[in-house]
Design a protein around this motif. Structure first.
Motif, PDB file in Angstrom:
ATOM      1  N   LEU A 184      -1.542  -5.029   5.250  1.00 14.96           N
ATOM      2  CA  LEU A 184      -0.711  -4.332   4.275  1.00 14.96           C
ATOM      3  C   LEU A 184      -0.494  -5.156   3.016  1.00 14.96           C
ATOM      4  O   LEU A 184      -0.818  -6.335   2.946  1.00 14.96           O
ATOM      5  CB  LEU A 184       0.634  -3.961   4.913  1.00 14.96           C
ATOM      6  CG  LEU A 184       0.575  -3.049   6.137  1.00 14.96           C
ATOM      7  CD1 LEU A 184       1.976  -2.729   6.636  1.00 14.96           C
ATOM      8  CD2 LEU A 184      -0.186  -1.767   5.828  1.00 14.96           C
ATOM      9  N   GLY A 185       0.115  -4.504   2.008  1.00 12.91           N
ATOM     10  CA  GLY A 185       0.469  -5.168   0.755  1.00 12.91           C
ATOM     11  C   GLY A 185      -0.543  -4.931  -0.343  1.00 12.91           C
ATOM     12  O   GLY A 185      -1.756  -5.048  -0.112  1.00 12.91           O
ATOM     13  N   HIS A 186      -0.051  -4.576  -1.551  1.00 10.77           N
ATOM     14  CA  HIS A 186      -0.992  -4.346  -2.653  1.00 10.77           C
ATOM     15  C   HIS A 186      -0.392  -4.547  -4.050  1.00 10.77           C
ATOM     16  O   HIS A 186      -1.128  -4.670  -5.006  1.00 10.77           O
ATOM     17  CB  HIS A 186      -1.577  -2.918  -2.563  1.00 10.77           C
ATOM     18  CG  HIS A 186      -0.547  -1.841  -2.627  1.00 10.77           C
ATOM     19  ND1 HIS A 186       0.208  -1.486  -1.535  1.00 10.77           N
ATOM     20  CD2 HIS A 186      -0.133  -1.053  -3.642  1.00 10.77           C
ATOM     21  CE1 HIS A 186       1.041  -0.524  -1.867  1.00 10.77           C
ATOM     22  NE2 HIS A 186       0.862  -0.245  -3.138  1.00 10.77           N
ATOM     23  N   GLU A 187       0.945  -4.592  -4.188  1.00 12.19           N
ATOM     24  CA  GLU A 187       1.566  -4.795  -5.506  1.00 12.19           C
ATOM     25  C   GLU A 187       1.723  -6.293  -5.737  1.00 12.19           C
ATOM     26  O   GLU A 187       2.800  -6.855  -5.527  1.00 12.19           O
ATOM     27  CB  GLU A 187       2.947  -4.145  -5.555  1.00 12.19           C
ATOM     28  CG  GLU A 187       2.946  -2.654  -5.701  1.00 12.19           C
ATOM     29  CD  GLU A 187       4.363  -2.121  -5.885  1.00 12.19           C
ATOM     30  OE1 GLU A 187       4.481  -0.973  -6.315  1.00 12.19           O
ATOM     31  OE2 GLU A 187       5.344  -2.838  -5.603  1.00 12.19           O
ATOM     32  N   ALA A 188       0.679  -6.963  -6.182  1.00 13.07           N
ATOM     33  CA  ALA A 188       0.669  -8.419  -6.075  1.00 13.07           C
ATOM     34  C   ALA A 188       0.217  -9.132  -7.339  1.00 13.07           C
ATOM     35  O   ALA A 188      -0.554  -8.603  -8.144  1.00 13.07           O
ATOM     36  CB  ALA A 188      -0.221  -8.842  -4.912  1.00 13.07           C
ATOM     37  N   ALA A 189       0.698 -10.370  -7.449  1.00 11.10           N
ATOM     38  CA  ALA A 189       0.239 -11.298  -8.488  1.00 11.10           C
ATOM     39  C   ALA A 189      -0.015 -12.643  -7.829  1.00 11.10           C
ATOM     40  O   ALA A 189       0.628 -12.992  -6.830  1.00 11.10           O
ATOM     41  CB  ALA A 189       1.280 -11.434  -9.594  1.00 11.10           C
TER      42      ALA A 189
ATOM     43  N   GLY B 101      -4.675  -5.775   0.413  1.00 13.40           N
ATOM     44  CA  GLY B 101      -4.170  -6.549   1.539  1.00 13.40           C
ATOM     45  C   GLY B 101      -3.488  -7.828   1.107  1.00 13.40           C
ATOM     46  O   GLY B 101      -3.948  -8.933   1.407  1.00 13.40           O
ATOM     47  N   ALA B 102      -2.352  -7.695   0.413  1.00 12.26           N
ATOM     48  CA  ALA B 102      -1.723  -8.859  -0.218  1.00 12.26           C
ATOM     49  C   ALA B 102      -0.441  -9.323   0.455  1.00 12.26           C
ATOM     50  O   ALA B 102       0.233 -10.192  -0.080  1.00 12.26           O
ATOM     51  CB  ALA B 102      -1.457  -8.564  -1.694  1.00 12.26           C
TER      52      ALA B 102
END
Length: 361
Positions: free
Chosen positions: A61-66, A132-133
């Motif tokens: 999971l995870g996608h709003e990333a820097a 996938g962040a």
């Protein structure tokens, strides 16, 4: 050499997420490994966990990333190791019919990394939106990395990777909000509030926020709403018309994505006005409108894909505005959490307690 890092995995439909050891391969041609610094908890991640996207479990999971580019594969020219980047889930191909016509924000052949990330037993992981962040490091296509000014807070900057960009873009890119316009936004979660911020940035004279909860309407005022309508206590269409001299708004943005809110948006706009659908409906939803009304009211009925953004154009510009103090991305960060707090963050998001929980590494 492949690396082993922590990652948050959804093992099966409706099951609690687990913190697992995952294997991140070296980047191949056209790929990059990014060390994640921050990643927002988005409704889309919850949809993946619940099986609402597809059934290709297990998901990373995870996608709003820097984060920071750690290494790149052969042929990569977009970024170099050490660049501070925002990740996006629509890496344009440059070759499809939309790209060839000069409309790459509509790219019909966006792409992700070719190699899979895996569990330590070799089980391939499906990364959320190809990113996938919720992991210390992730493997993406290099085109999913957009270099921005490293002075930006990673927690704020990463939100442009999905929800905040979707809302800002719905107002600026899709709705073409202009100076002096009257704008109404139905639904004041993260995406709706970002649409309000976008309308203010574009110079709208009147921005009407619509929601069922007063606390969300108060947040909307902080982000630029000039008027509010509590839909549990007032008729939405007549309220918007009353606030716009009886005419309706120039642009109405539906950030909920339900048939009833879409009908409200349709009838709350001025003649020749614009409706923008940015809230995502579910497959079973149906919409009925009198065709004569569709014809007679004129204007535009639009859907906004990812805010119709072009990351290489929009992300650096919006980060510059953030650093100038003209776009308050920090206001969307309700709390910062650790990787082990994802399930609790899902609960807070479901209750509407937060605009965004952000995992900080």
């Amino acid at each position: 050499m492949a690396q082993q890092v922590r990652g948050v995995v959804a093992p099966g439909k409706g099951e609690p997420v687990r913190l697992e050891t995952i294997v991140v391969p070296d980047p191949g041609p056209g790929e990059a490994v990014v060390q994640i610094q921050a990643c927002g908890v988005c409704h889309t991640d919850l949809h993946y966990r619940e099986g609402g996207i597809n059934d290709e479990f297990p998901f990373l999971l995870g996608h709003e990333a820097a984060g920071i580019v750690e290494s790149v594969g052969d042929g990569v020219t977009e970024v170099t190791p050490g660049d501070f980047v925002i990740l996006n889930w629509r890496a344009v191909c440059g070759r499809c019919r939309a790209c060839r016509r000069g409309r790459p924000w509509y790219c019909f052949a966006t792409h992700n990394a070719s190699q899979p990330m895996t569990l330590t037993d070799g089980t391939a992981l499906a990364p959320a939106l190809g990113i996938g962040a919720f992991a210390d490091k992730t493997l993406v296509a290099a085109g999913q990395c957009t270099k921005v000014d490293r002075a930006a807070s990673p927690a704020a900057a990463g939100l442009l990777g999905c929800g905040v960009m979707a809302g800002l873009g719905a107002a600026i890119n899709t709705g073409n909000v202009d100076r002096g316009d009257a704008v109404a936004v139905i639904g004041c979660g993260g995406v709706g509030n970002a649409a309000i911020a976008g309308a203010r940035l574009a110079g709208a004279a009147k921005i009407i926020a619509v929601d069922l909860e007063d606390r969300k309407l108060e947040q909307a005022r902080g982000l630029g709403a000039t008027h509010t309508v509590n839909a549990s206590a007032a008729d939405v269409v007549s309220s918007i018309r009353e606030l716009t001299g009886g005419y309706g708004a120039d642009v109405v943005i539906d950030a909920v994505g339900r048939p009833e809110t879409y009908r409200q948006a349709f009838y709350a706009r001025d003649l020749a006005g614009t409706v923008v659908l940015v809230g995502v409906p579910t497959p079973e939803m149906k919409l009925e409108l009198p065709l004569l009304d569709v014809f007679g009211r004129g204007g535009s009925l639009k859907s906004s894909w990812y805010g119709d953004c072009l990351p290489e154009r929009d992300f650096p510009m919006l980060i510059d505005l953030y650093l100038q103090g003209r776009l308050d991305l920090d206001a969307f960060v309700s709390e910062t959490i650790g990787l082990e707090d994802i399930e609790e963050a899902f609960e807070k998001m479901h209750r509407g307690d937060v605009l965004r929980s952000v995992v900080v590494f």
